[in-house]
Design a protein around this motif. Structure first.
Motif, PDB file in Angstrom:
ATOM      1  N   SER A 100       0.946  -1.238   0.013  1.00 21.66           N
ATOM      2  CA  SER A 100       0.142   0.091   0.130  1.00 21.66           C
ATOM      3  C   SER A 100       0.957   1.362  -0.059  1.00 21.66           C
ATOM      4  CB  SER A 100      -0.742   0.054   1.218  1.00 21.66           C
ATOM      5  OG  SER A 100      -1.471   1.329   1.238  1.00 21.66           O
ATOM      6  N   LEU A 102      -0.343   4.151   0.628  1.00 19.98           N
ATOM      7  CA  LEU A 102      -1.153   5.088   1.317  1.00 19.98           C
ATOM      8  C   LEU A 102      -0.228   6.141   1.954  1.00 19.98           C
ATOM      9  CD1 LEU A 102      -3.783   6.135   1.830  1.00 19.98           C
ATOM     10  CD2 LEU A 102      -4.509   4.104   3.312  1.00 19.98           C
ATOM     11  N   PRO A 130       4.015  -0.166   3.446  1.00 16.76           N
ATOM     12  CA  PRO A 130       3.368  -1.295   4.336  1.00 16.76           C
ATOM     13  C   PRO A 130       2.561  -2.362   3.346  1.00 16.76           C
ATOM     14  CG  PRO A 130       2.004   0.759   4.336  1.00 16.76           C
ATOM     15  CD  PRO A 130       3.123   1.128   3.890  1.00 16.76           C
ATOM     16  N   LEU A 132      -0.612  -4.196   2.213  1.00 14.76           N
ATOM     17  CA  LEU A 132      -2.242  -4.232   2.534  1.00 14.76           C
ATOM     18  C   LEU A 132      -2.372  -5.421   3.237  1.00 14.76           C
ATOM     19  CD1 LEU A 132      -4.870  -2.816   1.975  1.00 14.76           C
ATOM     20  CD2 LEU A 132      -5.019  -4.308  -0.093  1.00 14.76           C
ATOM     21  N   PRO A 133      -2.840  -5.386   4.572  1.00 13.22           N
ATOM     22  CA  PRO A 133      -3.040  -6.662   5.586  1.00 13.22           C
ATOM     23  C   PRO A 133      -3.631  -7.427   5.026  1.00 13.22           C
ATOM     24  CG  PRO A 133      -2.946  -4.571   6.762  1.00 13.22           C
ATOM     25  CD  PRO A 133      -2.893  -4.113   5.496  1.00 13.22           C
TER      26      PRO A 133
ATOM     27  N   PRO B   2       2.640  -6.555   9.835  1.00 16.09           N
ATOM     28  CA  PRO B   2       2.808  -5.357   9.147  1.00 16.09           C
ATOM     29  C   PRO B   2       2.241  -4.250   9.848  1.00 16.09           C
ATOM     30  CG  PRO B   2       1.163  -6.984   8.412  1.00 16.09           C
ATOM     31  CD  PRO B   2       1.822  -7.521   9.616  1.00 16.09           C
ATOM     32  N   ILE B   5      -2.041   0.627   8.014  1.00 15.01           N
ATOM     33  CA  ILE B   5      -1.741   1.143   7.090  1.00 15.01           C
ATOM     34  C   ILE B   5      -2.432   2.799   7.009  1.00 15.01           C
ATOM     35  CG2 ILE B   5      -1.303  -0.525   5.360  1.00 15.01           C
ATOM     36  CD1 ILE B   5      -3.905   0.119   4.026  1.00 15.01           C
TER      37      ILE B   5
END
Lengths: 238, 238
Positions: A100, A102, A130, A132-133, B2, B5
């Protein structure tokens, strides 16, 4: 004149429409973007910067992503996984899919500022994006099911090291391939990505799934047995 | 693990999530439906009946439709219309495209009730469905530009008379063809519609546009030079 089609209830309110006379409402703009009606747009409309920012930051983006990933996992779990000789793969895009951006876009108007190759290129080289989980959750579940991830990105080869480092830092390990665009070849995303999928197929891989945030990740034969569209109201890749 | 975000802002609120623990939020469900991730679903989830009803009735549906139609008209107006020898056509679907069955669905849970062939068939025979006004606006504009509408529907031949009557009543006149599914042939929507578009192309027509509310209206070569997806959170056609 045709009848109005909502005779049963009045409009509840003007919603976010006050002050945007003659402008497309931002939720309708997003609908048209996500369903591939609006194409080749360069920036988020100025009056939608806050709307997109709120969408991205207030949880909606994550919830929409989760709905897509939940379905992808349900689909993967339903596949008969006995066969395939270990050649079953799932294609993942990078930007706004595995990773991501973001943190970058939050500083650049959530797509309302014109795209800046230099600044974004520098951000990519930091390898700090990061995961995107939700995508990482799919990735790990697929691996546990014996489906191998293939990473296929429109990033160019000069970003290979940073991309590989960023993916590894975020937990994306053990992929079958990391495929980037050749450095100096002029090819659009759809042509490049469908061409690479064709090569995978010719090499004996079975593409059971394909996930990305752009329709150009998902169109163009062979698409993969099933495709999954993640949200992205921040930019368009043609 | 992680990073989260969305480090810059807290979630604004729980939104509509209270009381739906473990259930997909309805706006995320709609996102996944409209972007073709969720397929072969039979009914709107029970907890989303009100959400879909409000979406359909409170103006959102009409505004989303308008955003799609505005883009379709801008595209059509940008076409070079000198050539083509009067063979330029635009393909329109019927249900939830030229015509709106919202009066029916408003009485049947906005798609939350299981589909009832008998009841819906009787409604179609009434020929009373209003136009989706946005689609009628596109239709008329295309005609003024010299692009001929072709109506292509998954309705079967036994609905031809009612469909033609309903279209005419609502102002859809002067179309080039009204194509319905043969009565007793087993063929899914995508196969039928792409096959009919192929026939049009073979007959010398140039399909400059294609509009429908289902992805099965829009997939399958030849798709048409450009496709437009109208909203439909009420039902799925495979």
């Amino acid at each position: 004149m045709p009848l109005m089609i909502h005779p049963l209830r009045p409009r509840l309110s003007t919603g976010g429409l006050l002050g945007q006379k003659g402008r497309v409402p931002c939720d309708s703009w997003r609908f048209a973007v996500e369903t591939n009606t609006l194409r080749d747009w360069k920036t988020v409309p100025a009056w939608c910067e806050k709307y997109v920012g709120n969408y991205m930051m207030a949880g909606n983006y994550r919830r929409d992503s989760a709905a897509v990933i939940d379905e992808a996992i349900a689909y993967a779990e339903g596949l008969k996984l006995g066969g395939g000789n270990g050649k079953k793969v799932w294609v993942f895009d990078v930007d706004e899919t595995t990773l991501s951006n973001l943190p970058y876009y939050a500083k650049h108007g959530f797509g309302a500022e014109p795209y800046d190759w230099t600044k974004f290129g520098a951000y990519v080289q930091e390898a700090s994006a990061p995961a995107l989980p939700e995508s990482l959750r799919l990735y790990k579940r697929l691996q546990s099911l014996g489906i191998k991830p293939v990473i296929l990105t429109g990033r160019r080869e000069d970003k290979r090291e940073a991309t590989a480092k960023n993916l590894a830092r975020q937990g994306y390990t053990g992929y079958e391939k990391l495929l980037l665009k050749p450095q100096d070849v002029k090819v659009n995303s759809l042509e490049f990505k469908s061409g690479e999928r064709k090569k995978l197929q010719n090499a004996g891989y079975v593409i059971v799934g394909n996930i990305g945030d752009q329709w150009t990740d998902l169109f163009g034969a062979p698409e993969g047995a099933r495709t999954f569209k993640l949200p992205d109201p921040m930019y368009y890749v043609g």
